[in-house]
Write a protein that holds these residues in place. Structure first.
Motif, PDB file in Angstrom:
ATOM      1  N   GLY B  15       0.797  -1.234   0.000  1.00 36.16           N
ATOM      2  CA  GLY B  15       0.000   0.000   0.000  1.00 36.16           C
ATOM      3  C   GLY B  15       0.821   1.271   0.000  1.00 36.16           C
ATOM      4  N   ILE B  16       2.118   1.170  -0.278  1.00 35.56           N
ATOM      5  CA  ILE B  16       2.948   2.372  -0.285  1.00 35.56           C
ATOM      6  C   ILE B  16       2.655   3.223  -1.521  1.00 35.56           C
ATOM      7  CG2 ILE B  16       5.357   3.192  -0.469  1.00 35.56           C
ATOM      8  CD1 ILE B  16       6.109   0.905   1.418  1.00 35.56           C
ATOM      9  N   ILE B  17       2.435   2.575  -2.650  1.00 38.21           N
ATOM     10  CA  ILE B  17       2.109   3.327  -3.874  1.00 38.21           C
ATOM     11  C   ILE B  17       0.824   2.796  -4.504  1.00 38.21           C
ATOM     12  CG2 ILE B  17       4.477   4.024  -4.486  1.00 38.21           C
ATOM     13  CD1 ILE B  17       4.494   1.629  -6.470  1.00 38.21           C
ATOM     14  N   ASP B  18       0.133   3.643  -5.249  1.00 42.40           N
ATOM     15  CA  ASP B  18      -1.006   3.163  -6.040  1.00 42.40           C
ATOM     16  C   ASP B  18      -0.827   3.475  -7.526  1.00 42.40           C
ATOM     17  OD1 ASP B  18      -1.345   5.836  -5.604  1.00 42.40           O
ATOM     18  OD2 ASP B  18      -3.419   5.711  -4.904  1.00 42.40           O
ATOM     19  N   LEU B  19       0.300   4.081  -7.868  1.00 49.46           N
ATOM     20  CA  LEU B  19       0.623   4.275  -9.286  1.00 49.46           C
ATOM     21  C   LEU B  19       2.136   4.217  -9.417  1.00 49.46           C
ATOM     22  CD1 LEU B  19      -0.173   5.140 -12.253  1.00 49.46           C
ATOM     23  CD2 LEU B  19       0.318   7.471 -11.529  1.00 49.46           C
ATOM     24  N   PHE B  20       2.594   3.529 -10.446  1.00 52.80           N
ATOM     25  CA  PHE B  20       4.030   3.478 -10.695  1.00 52.80           C
ATOM     26  C   PHE B  20       4.299   3.886 -12.133  1.00 52.80           C
ATOM     27  CE2 PHE B  20       8.169   1.391 -11.482  1.00 52.80           C
ATOM     28  CZ  PHE B  20       8.881   1.970 -10.442  1.00 52.80           C
ATOM     29  N   ILE B  21       5.140   4.891 -12.297  1.00 53.90           N
ATOM     30  CA  ILE B  21       5.481   5.346 -13.646  1.00 53.90           C
ATOM     31  C   ILE B  21       6.844   4.765 -14.007  1.00 53.90           C
ATOM     32  CG2 ILE B  21       5.636   7.330 -15.187  1.00 53.90           C
ATOM     33  CD1 ILE B  21       4.320   9.041 -13.049  1.00 53.90           C
ATOM     34  N   GLY B  22       6.849   3.959 -15.044  1.00 51.17           N
ATOM     35  CA  GLY B  22       8.095   3.323 -15.467  1.00 51.17           C
ATOM     36  C   GLY B  22       8.142   3.182 -16.976  1.00 51.17           C
ATOM     37  N   TYR B  23       8.720   2.101 -17.416  1.00 56.54           N
ATOM     38  CA  TYR B  23       8.849   1.888 -18.859  1.00 56.54           C
ATOM     39  C   TYR B  23       8.404   0.479 -19.221  1.00 56.54           C
ATOM     40  CZ  TYR B  23      12.086   5.846 -18.394  1.00 56.54           C
ATOM     41  OH  TYR B  23      12.657   7.059 -18.114  1.00 56.54           O
ATOM     42  N   LYS B  24       7.944   0.348 -20.461  1.00 56.66           N
ATOM     43  CA  LYS B  24       7.807  -0.995 -21.019  1.00 56.66           C
ATOM     44  C   LYS B  24       8.416  -1.008 -22.414  1.00 56.66           C
ATOM     45  CE  LYS B  24       2.909  -0.535 -22.334  1.00 56.66           C
ATOM     46  NZ  LYS B  24       1.573  -1.008 -21.971  1.00 56.66           N
ATOM     47  N   LYS B  25       8.461  -2.181 -22.997  1.00 53.71           N
ATOM     48  CA  LYS B  25       9.165  -2.338 -24.260  1.00 53.71           C
ATOM     49  C   LYS B  25       8.483  -1.517 -25.367  1.00 53.71           C
ATOM     50  CE  LYS B  25      11.144  -6.137 -26.908  1.00 53.71           C
ATOM     51  NZ  LYS B  25      10.161  -6.479 -27.940  1.00 53.71           N
ATOM     52  N   GLY B  26       9.269  -0.705 -26.048  1.00 54.56           N
ATOM     53  CA  GLY B  26       8.750   0.133 -27.124  1.00 54.56           C
ATOM     54  C   GLY B  26       8.927  -0.516 -28.476  1.00 54.56           C
ATOM     55  N   ARG B  60       3.219  16.717 -13.613  1.00 57.74           N
ATOM     56  CA  ARG B  60       2.303  17.871 -13.569  1.00 57.74           C
ATOM     57  C   ARG B  60       0.934  17.556 -14.150  1.00 57.74           C
ATOM     58  NH1 ARG B  60       6.304  19.927 -17.416  1.00 57.74           N
ATOM     59  NH2 ARG B  60       5.576  19.638 -19.548  1.00 57.74           N
ATOM     60  N   LYS B  61       0.733  16.329 -14.614  1.00 58.23           N
ATOM     61  CA  LYS B  61      -0.572  15.999 -15.217  1.00 58.23           C
ATOM     62  C   LYS B  61      -1.689  16.023 -14.175  1.00 58.23           C
ATOM     63  CE  LYS B  61      -1.376  13.282 -18.652  1.00 58.23           C
ATOM     64  NZ  LYS B  61      -1.368  12.460 -19.866  1.00 58.23           N
ATOM     65  N   PRO B  62      -2.765  16.731 -14.430  1.00 60.03           N
ATOM     66  CA  PRO B  62      -3.869  16.752 -13.454  1.00 60.03           C
ATOM     67  C   PRO B  62      -4.490  15.372 -13.252  1.00 60.03           C
ATOM     68  CG  PRO B  62      -4.477  17.941 -15.472  1.00 60.03           C
ATOM     69  CD  PRO B  62      -3.029  17.603 -15.579  1.00 60.03           C
ATOM     70  N   GLU B  63      -4.351  14.510 -14.245  1.00 59.62           N
ATOM     71  CA  GLU B  63      -4.914  13.156 -14.127  1.00 59.62           C
ATOM     72  C   GLU B  63      -4.278  12.368 -12.963  1.00 59.62           C
ATOM     73  OE1 GLU B  63      -4.178  14.592 -17.026  1.00 59.62           O
ATOM     74  OE2 GLU B  63      -5.422  13.845 -18.669  1.00 59.62           O
ATOM     75  N   LEU B  64      -3.080  12.782 -12.547  1.00 59.29           N
ATOM     76  CA  LEU B  64      -2.384  12.018 -11.497  1.00 59.29           C
ATOM     77  C   LEU B  64      -2.810  12.418 -10.092  1.00 59.29           C
ATOM     78  CD1 LEU B  64       1.299  11.674 -12.781  1.00 59.29           C
ATOM     79  CD2 LEU B  64      -0.746  10.426 -13.429  1.00 59.29           C
ATOM     80  N   LYS B  65      -3.605  13.485 -10.006  1.00 59.38           N
ATOM     81  CA  LYS B  65      -3.981  13.994  -8.676  1.00 59.38           C
ATOM     82  C   LYS B  65      -4.757  12.984  -7.862  1.00 59.38           C
ATOM     83  CE  LYS B  65      -3.805  18.937  -9.465  1.00 59.38           C
ATOM     84  NZ  LYS B  65      -4.542  19.879 -10.309  1.00 59.38           N
ATOM     85  N   LYS B  66      -5.459  12.087  -8.549  1.00 60.52           N
ATOM     86  CA  LYS B  66      -6.315  11.162  -7.796  1.00 60.52           C
ATOM     87  C   LYS B  66      -5.528  10.039  -7.121  1.00 60.52           C
ATOM     88  CE  LYS B  66      -7.580   8.224 -11.687  1.00 60.52           C
ATOM     89  NZ  LYS B  66      -8.610   7.935 -12.663  1.00 60.52           N
ATOM     90  N   TYR B  67      -4.244   9.906  -7.466  1.00 55.76           N
ATOM     91  CA  TYR B  67      -3.443   8.853  -6.828  1.00 55.76           C
ATOM     92  C   TYR B  67      -2.848   9.378  -5.521  1.00 55.76           C
ATOM     93  CZ  TYR B  67      -4.023   6.576 -11.280  1.00 55.76           C
ATOM     94  OH  TYR B  67      -4.581   6.006 -12.395  1.00 55.76           O
ATOM     95  N   SER B  68      -2.864   8.521  -4.494  1.00 56.96           N
ATOM     96  CA  SER B  68      -2.402   9.032  -3.206  1.00 56.96           C
ATOM     97  C   SER B  68      -0.878   9.052  -3.151  1.00 56.96           C
ATOM     98  CB  SER B  68      -3.000   8.220  -2.062  1.00 56.96           C
ATOM     99  OG  SER B  68      -2.698   6.859  -2.241  1.00 56.96           O
ATOM    100  N   LYS B  69      -0.240   8.027  -3.694  1.00 55.88           N
ATOM    101  CA  LYS B  69       1.219   8.080  -3.722  1.00 55.88           C
ATOM    102  C   LYS B  69       1.730   7.443  -5.016  1.00 55.88           C
ATOM    103  CE  LYS B  69       5.444   8.246  -1.441  1.00 55.88           C
ATOM    104  NZ  LYS B  69       6.053   8.624  -0.175  1.00 55.88           N
ATOM    105  N   ILE B  70       2.668   8.145  -5.653  1.00 57.24           N
ATOM    106  CA  ILE B  70       3.160   7.727  -6.950  1.00 57.24           C
ATOM    107  C   ILE B  70       4.621   7.307  -6.827  1.00 57.24           C
ATOM    108  CG2 ILE B  70       3.655   8.533  -9.304  1.00 57.24           C
ATOM    109  CD1 ILE B  70       1.339  10.581  -8.870  1.00 57.24           C
TER     110      ILE B  70
END
Lengths: 277, 266, 334
Positions: B15-26, B60-70
């Motif tokens: 429960g430390i994060i609810d969104l993770f921004i990373g990479y996947k294969k392009g 800075r995306k407003p869409e990310l505001k709903k996540y408690s911790k990223i």
């Protein structure tokens, strides 16, 4: 083929100060041939230009029954309206139009009309109000409910007085609580509340509503309570526009272009559109 | 990779994060930005030297505001952007869970200070090819340089992809959109383009963390990074300040030091 | 239809003659890593073997910045002047069939209702020479939107590379006139079967399934999730062959100036922002949704045409590697 972006050259015949930062300009054509071919209907709008600054979109606020000139009422908000406000009587400006659809006032014959406006929302309705008043015999009761933040913010003050004195118009003016002056004779309260209080009949009645989004949002439930049908409630949309002729894409709401399919729309049609206005 | 996936997965399950921004294969095997909201999506998570997009741009995306911790998987440019954003009061210490992978090991930064230390120890030398290119331009005569930049910038279409891709272009209203007065001409003509790119470069002087995202995003192949790089080098040589290395304000062009070598400011 | 052959050694002479007679030839040209339609001065500059240009040739008829008119101030009077029509024909040479279809769409959009003076001025002066695709890449998806890699739609002449040279299909009167004007480069030939010269472009999505889903897709709950990597650079729209949105801006001094129209895009937040600050499309996900629905739904409702031609540029150019193919598949899958 004509270059549709070329404006008519107009000159400002008369300037009326309406309210703080709100002015009405009466515009006349520089070229008599332009005047001759020009015609418009209630509800249409135009692009007003200050060369070197840009264009701004407002409705034509005068009635098509008054020939030889058009009037626009605007509030100073951005670059173009600021430049417009710096103009004097006699100055030249550009005008393109008329654009957009119209209030179907022919279909309204024999009906009661209810106009509800808030603040700077009166100008689009003023056009259709005068149009209907000039063809008074076509319509039954005409009721106007107009509200502004304060007494000073009411536009067309002289005309409000004129309508008030006419026996064939029911006028109700209101200002937000705290906006009244000691000798204010109108009502005090927000438009939806006053509408509830006045409680006009919805029987054989068309309602046209124009004003800030929040006013419209709160007025609609009252109209439904009074029994108005969705197809009998008209409003005008005010999306950001640039070209006015369905090309630039700015005002598009789904496949609907406010500039050519609107700005006049019934609540029934509005409900079908994506919520992007 | 499994270490990274396991650790990230634990951050989700505890429960430390609810969104993770990373990479996947392009498309060409390189990493593309990816947003993970559930641990079972993490099998796609990758990280290597080909993960070049600066993920700080998304914060800075407003869409990310709903996540408690990223949580954010930061490459070196992202780490520097995070420090610079902190120095400019755009993010706070502890606001994000920040991870990177170094020598095959997952590093979790306890705080911005840890990032500061990591960045200081790993600061790369400027790319010699870029330096050579800059040198080549500098060696041109004034007229030749003018020709070079007017030619390069004439192809600009003013899409502002450079601005959108920059993790440090976060203004609510960009100067180019201020029209009273109209400081910068909007039509993509010679003068307006020149004004825009000068303004952009000047606003990033001493702030640009050299991630190269502006140039990568430019659809017209304009070598935009050279402008900010040149200005940064000037700042570094004059003030010794390297952008994106300190978590506290250390901006040569807006901070005052009593021992400033210029007299006029006293 | 008439058919011609232009031998490989003649194509060079043909192009150079076009240039010598004063025609503006826009053709694919390498610039660093990418190929762009550029004004060329000799055949050698052309990159004939390319999969797709970074941008379409739409600037031939809809430039990134175009004079709507000029104004001169003369005391209290203003004199307005129409822009000058281009003096010479423009030849868009070697465009892909998807771009041809895009020009067809542009002509419908700009000329069907409220015909656009500026577009028409350029469109009437432009000859479109298409080039059949002999190969594609994983981002090409014309066949998924009803266009073939040898489609002649929107082209005045259509070239297909064969062993003997370029096989030429004369599609329009305009194309015929050009061939007649430069007749000595062309040989008479019978119609051939183009099939073996044409790339096989795989279907990337099911268009009928999409049609079923798209009308109700506005309320789809995954717009936000699928568009998170978009940081709103707008490159997809600027490089799109069918994106037509523009802004109107003045540049002037005390004596006069120019009113321009310039490319704009619904990907930018400011595009719909009202003077009051209210923004009907506040978030990037809403802007992304608008773009997708415009391509696959709104123009279909308006004109009966999809405004995506499957050129794949938005995918190749996207710095965040968002893919319209993946997006459409996500919608059809629900």
């Amino acid at each position: 083929m004509e270059n549709m972006y070329l404006p008519y050259r107009m000159f400002i015949e008369k300037i009326t100060e309406e309210a703080p930062l709100v002015r009405t300009y009466r515009l006349k054509f520089k070229n008599p041939a332009d005047e001759e071919k020009f015609s418009f209907k209630a509800g249409q709008f135009g692009e007003y230009s200050i060369f070197g600054e840009g264009e701004s979109t407002f409705c034509i606020a005068s009635s098509p029954t008054r020939k030889g000139y058009i009037e626009c009422t605007f509030r100073v908000a951005g670059r173009v309206t600021k430049a417009l406000a710096n103009c004097e009587e006699g100055d030249e400006i550009g005008f393109r139009g008329p654009y957009g659809n119209t209030f179907p006032i022919d279909d309204w014959k024999g009906k009661n009309l209810l106009f509800i406006a808030g603040g700077i929302g009166l100008p689009p309705l003023r056009c259709v109000i005068w149009n209907c008043l000039d063809l008074r015999e076509n319509y039954r009761d005409i009721t106007i409910l107009y509200g502004a933040r304060s007494v000073n913010d009411l536009v067309y003050k002289h005309e409000l007085e004129e309508w008030n004195n006419r026996p064939d118009v029911n006028l109700f003016t209101t200002v937000d609580p705290g906006g009244e002056t000691p000798n204010w004779k109108g009502k005090v309260g927000f438009v939806p509340a006053i509408l509830k209080e006045v409680s006009p009949s919805s029987d054989n009645t068309i309602a046209a509503v124009c004003g800030p989004p929040i006013m419209i949002k709160l007025t609609l439930p009252v109209l439904f309570e009074l029994g108005f049908k969705e197809e009998n409630i008209f409003t005008t949309l005010e999306n950001r526009m640039k070209c006015g002729i369905g090309k630039c894409g700015h005002c598009a709401v789904g496949p609907y272009y406010v500039c050519k399919d609107g700005p006049v729309i019934t609540y029934k049609e509005l409900k079908e559109l994506p919520q992007e206005y | 990779m499994s270490d990274l996936i396991n650790k990230t997965s634990q951050f989700f399950s505890s429960g430390i994060i609810d969104l993770f921004i990373g990479y996947k294969k392009g498309r060409l095997g390189e990493g593309k930005p990816a947003f993970f909201t559930k641990p079972d999506q993490l099998s796609e998570l990758i990280f290597d030297e080909n993960c070049i997009v600066n993920l700080a741009v998304y914060l800075r995306k407003p869409e990310l505001k709903k996540y408690s911790k990223i949580g954010i998987l930061a490459n070196f440019g992202t780490l520097r952007a995070l420090l610079q954003l902190a120095a400019e009061n755009q993010i706070t210490d502890g606001q994000y869970l920040i991870l990177t992978v170094a020598d095959g090991k997952v590093l979790e930064f306890a705080n911005l200070k840890a990032i500061e230390e990591y960045v200081a120890n790993n600061l790369p030398k400027p790319n010699p090819e870029r330096l050579a290119l800059l040198k080549e331009i500098e060696s041109k005569s004034r007229e030749e340089r003018w020709d070079f930049w007017t030619r390069e910038l004439s192809s600009c279409i003013r899409c502002y992809a450079c601005r959108a891709a920059c993790p440090l272009c976060y203004c609510e209203q960009c100067l180019v959109e201020c029209n009273q007065p109209q400081w910068v001409g909007v039509p993509p003509t010679g003068l307006g383009n020149l004004e825009w790119h000068i303004v952009r470069a000047m606003h990033l002087a001493g702030r640009c963390i050299s991630c190269g995202e502006c140039e990568a995003a430019c659809p017209m192949e304009i070598p935009l990074g050279l402008l900010t790089q040149k200005l940064n080098m000037t700042i570094i040589s004059n003030f010794g300040q390297i952008p994106g290395t300190k978590r506290e304000p250390d901006y040569a062009l807006s901070t005052f030091k009593v021992d400033d070598k210029e007299n006029f400011i006293r | 239809m008439e058919y011609k052959l232009i031998k490989l050694e003649k194509i060079q002479e043909f192009i150079n003659s076009l240039i010598a007679t004063g025609k503006q030839v826009l053709a694919p040209k390498q610039k660093k890593e990418k190929v762009f339609f550029s004004l060329i001065h000799s055949f050698e500059e052309i990159a004939m073997d390319y999969i797709q240009t970074a941008f379409s040739a739409k600037s031939a008829v809809f430039p990134k910045c175009e004079e709507l008119y000029t104004f001169e101030k003369n005391g209290k009077e203003t004199i307005l002047n129409n822009p000058q029509a281009p003096e010479n024909d423009t030849i868009v040479f070697g465009m892909r069939p998807c771009d041809g279809a895009a020009f067809d769409y542009l002509a419908t959009f700009f000329l069907k209702e409220n015909p656009d003076y500026h577009f028409k001025m350029r469109y009437d002066n432009t000859i479109f020479v298409g080039l059949t695709c002999s190969s594609g890449d994983e981002f090409c998806f014309c066949s998924s939107v009803g266009i073939s890699p040898s489609d002649t739609r929107g082209s005045d002449l259509m070239l297909t590379k064969t062993e003997n040279g370029y096989y030429v299909e004369i599609i329009t009167e305009k194309g015929k006139k050009l061939v007649e004007q430069f007749a000595n480069f062309f040989e008479q030939i019978e119609q051939i079967d183009k099939t073996k010269y044409v790339a096989n472009i795989q279907k990337r999505f099911d268009s009928s399934a999409l049609k079923e889903k798209i009308s109700g897709a506005f309320d789809w709950e995954r717009w936000e999730e699928t568009s998170l990597p978009c940081f709103g650079c707008g490159t997809c729209a600027f490089s799109c062959p069918t994106c037509t949105c523009f802004d109107i801006q003045d540049e002037a001094n005390l004596l006069g100036g120019t009113r321009y129209r310039i490319w704009d895009t619904c990907a930018l937040g400011i595009f719909t922002k009202h003077a009051s600050g209210h923004n009907p499309r506040e978030k990037q996900s809403e802007r992304w949704r608008n773009r997708i629905l415009h391509k696959f739904l709104y123009t279909d409702e308006q004109f009966g045409i999809l405004s995506c031609v499957g050129c794949g540029r938005c995918i190749r150019n996207c710095p965040a590697e968002l893919s319209i193919i993946e997006q459409v598949n996500a919608i059809t899958e629900g």
